[in-house]
Design a protein around this motif. Structure first.
Motif, mmCIF file in Angstrom:
data_model
loop_
_atom_site.group_PDB
_atom_site.id
_atom_site.type_symbol
_atom_site.label_atom_id
_atom_site.label_comp_id
_atom_site.label_asym_id
_atom_site.label_seq_id
_atom_site.Cartn_x
_atom_site.Cartn_y
_atom_site.Cartn_z
ATOM 1 N N ASP A 62 5.527 0.447 -7.397
ATOM 2 C CA ASP A 62 4.602 0.695 -8.432
ATOM 3 C C ASP A 62 3.286 0.417 -8.209
ATOM 4 O OD1 ASP A 62 6.325 2.266 -9.828
ATOM 5 O OD2 ASP A 62 7.217 0.893 -11.014
ATOM 6 N N ALA A 63 3.230 -0.792 -7.563
ATOM 7 C CA ALA A 63 1.801 -1.692 -7.132
ATOM 8 C C ALA A 63 1.338 -0.738 -5.734
ATOM 9 C CB ALA A 63 1.891 -3.080 -6.818
ATOM 10 N N VAL A 64 2.165 -0.378 -4.840
ATOM 11 C CA VAL A 64 1.943 0.050 -3.601
ATOM 12 C C VAL A 64 1.269 1.502 -3.552
ATOM 13 C CG1 VAL A 64 2.661 0.711 -1.112
ATOM 14 C CG2 VAL A 64 3.355 -1.254 -2.374
ATOM 15 N N LEU A 65 2.011 2.407 -4.437
ATOM 16 C CA LEU A 65 1.675 3.905 -4.525
ATOM 17 C C LEU A 65 0.133 4.150 -4.971
ATOM 18 C CD1 LEU A 65 5.214 5.251 -5.438
ATOM 19 C CD2 LEU A 65 3.920 5.766 -3.261
ATOM 20 N N PRO A 66 -0.284 3.500 -6.056
ATOM 21 C CA PRO A 66 -1.666 3.694 -6.365
ATOM 22 C C PRO A 66 -2.667 3.543 -5.083
ATOM 23 C CG PRO A 66 -0.764 2.661 -7.886
ATOM 24 C CD PRO A 66 0.302 2.485 -6.840
#
Length: 153
Positions: A62-66
């Motif tokens: 969830d922190a990587v995808l943005p």
């Protein structure tokens, strides 16, 4: 130089690693989303390399995808290509992607921009490979119909 932790984020005894943004050295040790954000803000040439490392080194998808989505929107075609690679690795390593990155991927399938000056390779070639990786590494029910029915003729 910016410092990033080379061990687990919760490890208090983590050794600091100098991230060499000028030459791209040691960016494979990038593990902090904030380091990638700052590199995007500075328009660093090698931000895509750090983004790929973030996929490997940071456990929170969830922190990587943005950040992957931000790279897919980059005006730099090489950064877009590297962000597509980051998306492939996210699917393979973490078993998921999100609707935003898949829609951005869809748009890049028609991106005829060469990845670098004089290169015969276009961003859309890596986008096509990325669709194939999503098909290989994710269950069909996680993907929109266009991905499940995509084939490169």
């Amino acid at each position: 130089m910016i410092h990033a932790a080379a061990g687990a984020p919760e490890d208090d005894d983590v050794e600091s690693v100098d991230l060499d943004w000028e030459r791209g050295g040691n960016l494979n040790h990038c593990r902090e989303p904030g380091d990638v954000d700052a590199a995007f803000d500075r328009a660093e040439e090698h931000v895509g390399v750090a983004l790929i490392a973030l996929v490997y080194n940071h456990p929170d998808t969830d922190a990587v995808l943005p950040r992957v989505a931000r790279g897919l929107r980059s005006p730099n075609p090489e950064t877009r290509r590297q962000s597509l690679l980051a998306l492939m690795h996210t699917a393979r390593l973490h078993g998921r992607v999100d609707a935003t990155t898949v829609e951005l991927l869809h748009g890049l399938l028609t991106d005829r921009t060469p990845i670098s000056a004089g290169s015969p390779y276009e961003v859309r070639g890596t986008a096509t490979q990325t669709v194939g990786d999503l098909q290989a590494f994710l269950p069909p029910e996680q993907l929109p119909d266009w991905v499940n029915h995509f084939s490169d003729y």
